[in-house]
Structure formats: C-alpha cells, structure tokens
Design a protein around this motif. Structure first.
Motif, PDB file in Angstrom:
ATOM      1  N   PHE A 171       4.626  38.818  81.623  1.00  0.00           N
ATOM      2  CA  PHE A 171       4.810  37.371  81.474  1.00  0.00           C
ATOM      3  C   PHE A 171       6.016  37.102  80.588  1.00  0.00           C
ATOM      4  O   PHE A 171       6.055  37.557  79.448  1.00  0.00           O
ATOM      5  N   ASP A 177       8.515  29.517  82.283  1.00  0.00           N
ATOM      6  CA  ASP A 177       7.297  28.729  82.075  1.00  0.00           C
ATOM      7  C   ASP A 177       6.628  28.246  83.360  1.00  0.00           C
ATOM      8  O   ASP A 177       5.404  28.119  83.405  1.00  0.00           O
ATOM      9  N   VAL A 212       4.742  31.202  84.575  1.00  0.00           N
ATOM     10  CA  VAL A 212       3.713  31.611  83.619  1.00  0.00           C
ATOM     11  C   VAL A 212       2.627  30.543  83.446  1.00  0.00           C
ATOM     12  O   VAL A 212       1.451  30.846  83.324  1.00  0.00           O
ATOM     13  N   TYR A 225       6.876  38.607  72.265  1.00  0.00           N
ATOM     14  CA  TYR A 225       6.529  37.428  71.467  1.00  0.00           C
ATOM     15  C   TYR A 225       7.598  37.056  70.441  1.00  0.00           C
ATOM     16  O   TYR A 225       7.728  35.899  70.087  1.00  0.00           O
ATOM     17  N   ASP A 226       8.368  38.031  69.969  1.00  0.00           N
ATOM     18  CA  ASP A 226       9.395  37.663  68.990  1.00  0.00           C
ATOM     19  C   ASP A 226      10.730  37.307  69.651  1.00  0.00           C
ATOM     20  O   ASP A 226      11.719  37.071  68.981  1.00  0.00           O
ATOM     21  N   ARG A 227      10.762  37.260  70.952  1.00  0.00           N
ATOM     22  CA  ARG A 227      12.004  36.925  71.651  1.00  0.00           C
ATOM     23  C   ARG A 227      11.954  35.599  72.387  1.00  0.00           C
ATOM     24  O   ARG A 227      12.982  34.994  72.658  1.00  0.00           O
ATOM     25  N   THR A 228      10.761  35.193  72.777  1.00  0.00           N
ATOM     26  CA  THR A 228      10.680  33.951  73.543  1.00  0.00           C
ATOM     27  C   THR A 228       9.350  33.271  73.276  1.00  0.00           C
ATOM     28  O   THR A 228       8.483  33.808  72.593  1.00  0.00           O
ATOM     29  N   ARG A 229       9.188  32.051  73.789  1.00  0.00           N
ATOM     30  CA  ARG A 229       7.970  31.267  73.565  1.00  0.00           C
ATOM     31  C   ARG A 229       7.946  30.204  74.644  1.00  0.00           C
ATOM     32  O   ARG A 229       8.969  29.974  75.311  1.00  0.00           O
ATOM     33  N   PRO A 230       6.797  29.516  74.820  1.00  0.00           N
ATOM     34  CA  PRO A 230       6.812  28.435  75.797  1.00  0.00           C
ATOM     35  C   PRO A 230       7.848  27.390  75.387  1.00  0.00           C
ATOM     36  O   PRO A 230       7.937  27.047  74.215  1.00  0.00           O
ATOM     37  N   GLY A 231       8.632  26.934  76.328  1.00  0.00           N
ATOM     38  CA  GLY A 231       9.620  25.897  76.043  1.00  0.00           C
ATOM     39  C   GLY A 231      10.927  26.409  75.468  1.00  0.00           C
ATOM     40  O   GLY A 231      11.860  25.637  75.284  1.00  0.00           O
ATOM     41  N   ALA A 232      11.010  27.713  75.182  1.00  0.00           N
ATOM     42  CA  ALA A 232      12.216  28.242  74.519  1.00  0.00           C
ATOM     43  C   ALA A 232      13.443  28.036  75.398  1.00  0.00           C
ATOM     44  O   ALA A 232      13.357  28.126  76.599  1.00  0.00           O
ATOM     45  N   GLN A 278       7.809  34.021  79.004  1.00  0.00           N
ATOM     46  CA  GLN A 278       7.834  32.572  78.787  1.00  0.00           C
ATOM     47  C   GLN A 278       9.255  32.099  78.503  1.00  0.00           C
ATOM     48  O   GLN A 278      10.140  32.899  78.199  1.00  0.00           O
ATOM     49  N   CYS A 335      11.873  28.227  79.026  1.00  0.00           N
ATOM     50  CA  CYS A 335      12.254  27.246  80.043  1.00  0.00           C
ATOM     51  C   CYS A 335      13.722  26.889  79.866  1.00  0.00           C
ATOM     52  O   CYS A 335      14.023  25.835  79.355  1.00  0.00           O
TER      53      CYS A 335
END
Ligand code: SF4
Ligand code: SF4
Ligand code: FES
Lengths: 239, 177
Positions: B143, B85, B88, B170-177, B145, B147
């Motif tokens: 990118f 993050d 990114v 997108y199905d593996r991580t996200r912001p803050g994950a 994402q 943290c």
C-alpha cells in the motif's frame, strides 16, 4: 504524625521514575520523553478519556488503562509500547478513519492534522475496515467558522474548551454511538447561536479539519493552541 | 539478465500518480536497465500480459470495467501495489458514494451539462453502486499512500521491490501527502 508519602516510585518501560501522586501516567511519560499517542487529551482542559489511544499496560492489571486518565500508583510497572498496544492503536486510528469521511487530499487541514499525523506515526498504511460513509451535515451558518462533521472524531475538545475556558457552553453532543454528532445550542444552526461568542477557541483546539476558519483552501488551516495552557493556568492562580 | 516485468494501471484516478511516476525523471533511465514496462497507459499494448511481476495500480474501483480489470490483473500479477490514495482508500472518487448512481449521472449529464443531455450507454462503462479501494476487491501486497505519492516514494518502492525487500513506507508518505 507520619504522613503518607506523596511521591510515588514506579517503572515506565523498565525505567525507574518518580512522580507526584497527582500526576497521571501520561504526565510522567511526557516528563521522561516517553511517547504515548493522544487525541482527546489536551493540556489545559479536563480529562475525558474518550479516544482510548493512550491505552497502556500495567503489570498485574488485566485491563488496559488510559494513560491520560489514570493516576500513578506506588510500584506500578507500566509498558507503553508493546505489540498488543501498537495493534490496538492502529486499529483505533483506522476505525476513526472508517467511521467518518476523511479525504485528506482535499481537506483544509491536510498536513496540519493530528489524526493524519498519528496515522503516519503509528504506521497505518491502509484502513482495513470498510468505510461507513455516514451522512453528516456541514454547518456553514457562522460568519467566520465552519463545522464539517465529516471530519469530526468526537474528541469533545470543542465541548470542553467552550464550557471550561470560554464559559459559553455552546457545544454539546446529540445522538449515541455512530449517530453521535456535535451540535451547537439545542441542535440549531451555529450562526443563530445565542451563546457563541465567536472566540474561535473550539476551532483552534479541534485536532482535525472539523472546526475550521471559513475560506481556507486545502492544507491552509493551521491551528494555534498555545493560548490554552496560559488561560487555564491563569484560572488556577485565581482560585 | 532478465528484466523484471512491470505494469502500470490507471483505474479511477486523476492520473496524478502516473505524473508522479514520470516525475522520477532521469532515474527512469537507470530503472529501464532493470525493468520492462510491459503494460501501461504509457505503452501501446491493449491486453494485459499473461504474467507481470509487479503491477502499480492507480485509482479506485468505480466502474464495471475497473472491476473486471483488477480481477484480471490480480490473477496475472506477482506483486500488486496499490499506488496512491484512490487505490488505497478510494479517496476523492468515493465522495460520490453517499449518493445514488442515478443521481450522480443526472448531476453530471443533465443538471450541469449545457448541451447534449444524455447518459452515455455505449463504450463508456457503467458505474458501480459504490466506489471501493482495491483491497476490498482483490488482495493487495503493498500500500502506497499519498495524493499523489512523491516521485521519491515511488522510486523507493520500485527499488526496494527490485532488491527483493518489502518497502517500509510510514516515514515516507501518508494519506493526502
Ligand atoms: S481531518 Fe485530518 S485525517 Fe481527516 S481528512 Fe482532514 S487531514 Fe485527513
Ligand atoms: S469538532 Fe473537532 S474538537 Fe469537536 S469533537 Fe469533533 S473533532 Fe473534536
Ligand atoms: S488521550 Fe487518553 S483517552 Fe484520549
């Protein structure tokens, strides 16, 4: 006497469906398991059409329409998942991130946030817009709750639930455009509010980490929204 | 077979992404057959090589040194991966952005310091007025994402890149994950 049919037939993503004329495009889509992203809409509150995430295409219509705020019409041909819509939705999510201060890694709602979940579902891999880094005040004056405006996406669920369900109308919006902020009473500290009943409904309907319980650490704020359809149904029955 | 050269870089981050990288555990041994880590806080090389196939960059661009480094890295790298993050989205380091650099320095080196009240002027690089995500300074190719992003996510990214594919994240991580 011939009465107008109250049942409409239409197409969603090429599929024939029928719906009652009172229903919105979003209602019908949900009944048929078609996903349309939403943020401001929540079952049990009036429609506001504020977030524009639920935009869909209707064949022959030049404008995109918000599915939550558009009633079905006979013969409509609706598309909910086109390249154009996917682009707009991603852009809306990115703009929401860029106009506030969202730091999921240290947010009490991390992992339980509707904005974060949609960002993931809609495939946001980064925010293409420069963060505005607005100065937004946090209100910690209430005994039990916190309003962190840095995370607010102005969906106005709090304003509506407080007015329509609790009947207190503590919340309102002050300022316009990027200066718009949620305020309690006449922009006075929440803790001093003469109208707030401390019911916590606003906290639970807030989709993000803006209205939260005090004393929650990162990722600990879990919202409960099941009360809302129940309460609003009770009101309908009484009417 | 020539190995793919890989750099890992640490700008303004907490090193959590590097911890996650090491957290791949025994999978690192398999990767070692295919990649050569040519530059990293984990290897003893001071200068960025002339050419690196893949650079995994942790952290935001916060200081004059970060800025020079990322420019140089971009010019000498094939695929630049923004890892985590901070890289990114600038993330936690950017929380100082609403404040003036002088105020941030005063807070860190005077108000909250018990002894030695002075702003360092040697060795330590100066802070930029605002902390920025990498893609606002140089072009980013991938990118990632999170943290931090999980070891599984990082492993997936590396193996996909080795296979010549663009990782779908997108199905593996996200912001803050
Ligand atoms: S409110 Fe949601 S999107 Fe915003 S920082 Fe918190 S978890 Fe992330
Ligand atoms: S505080 Fe929460 S519920 Fe109220 S407008 Fe902001 S995001 Fe929506
Ligand atoms: S959900 Fe329809 S406009 Fe927000």
């Amino acid at each position: 006497m011939a009465t107008r049919s109250r049942i409409k037939t239409l197409k969603i993503n090429g599929r024939d469906v029928s719906a009652h004329e009172d229903e919105t495009i979003l209602d019908v889509a949900m009944e048929h398991g078609v996903f349309i992203p939403t943020l401001c809409q929540i079952e049990g509150l009036t429609i506001s059409g504020a977030c524009r995430l639920c935009l869909v295409e209707v064949a022959g219509w030049r404008r995109l329409v918000p599915a939550c705020a558009t009633h079905v019409e006979e013969g409509m041909e609706i598309n909910t998942d086109t390249e154009r819509l996917r682009n707009y939705r991603r852009m809306i999510i990115e703009l929401l991130f860029s106009e506030g201060n969202h730091v999921c890694a240290v947010c009490v709602s991390n992992g339980n946030c509707e904005l974060q979940a949609l960002a993931q579902r809609l495939g946001m891999d980064h925010v293409r817009f420069t963060n505005l880094q607005p100065v937004r005040l946090v209100d910690m004056t209430h005994d039990r709750f916190v309003l962190d405006r840095n995370r607010c996406i102005l969906c106005l669920r709090c304003v509506r639930v407080c007015d329509e369900i609790e009947g207190a109308h503590t919340w309102d919006v002050k300022g316009r455009g990027s200066e718009a902020r949620v305020v309690s009473d006449l922009a006075t500290p929440w803790g001093d509010s003469a109208t707030c009943t401390s019911c916590g409904k606003c906290v639970n309907v807030c989709p993000v980490g803006a209205l939260v319980k005090k004393g929650r650490a990162i990722g600990e704020m879990v919202k409960r929204q099941d009360f809302l359809p129940y309460l609003s149904n009770m009101r309908e029955v009484k009417k | 077979m020539t190995k793919v050269s890989v750099a890992t870089v640490w700008l303004d981050g907490c090193s959590g992404c590097h911890m996650s990288l090491i957290d791949m555990d025994e999978r690192l041994i398999d990767l070692a057959d295919q990649i050569d880590v040519v530059y990293s806080p984990l290897v003893d090389r001071k200068e960025y090589p002339d050419w690196v196939d893949v650079a995994l960059v942790e952290g935001a661009v916060s200081s004059t040194e970060d800025f020079e480094k990322i420019k140089k890295i971009r010019a000498h790298t094939g695929i630049l991966v923004a890892l985590g993050d901070c890289a990114v989205a600038a993330n936690v380091p950017a929380m100082r952005n609403p404040f003036k650099v002088e105020d941030v320095m005063a807070r860190g080196y005077f108000e909250t310091a018990a002894i030695q009240h002075q702003v360092p002027c040697e060795v330590v690089p100066g802070l930029l007025p605002v902390v920025r995500p990498i893609h606002e300074v140089v072009k980013v190719d991938v990118f990632v994402q999170g943290c931090p992003p999980s070891a599984d996510t990082i492993h997936y990214v590396i193996t996909e890149l080795l296979a010549g594919r663009a990782p779908v994240l997108y199905d593996r991580t996200r912001p803050g994950a």
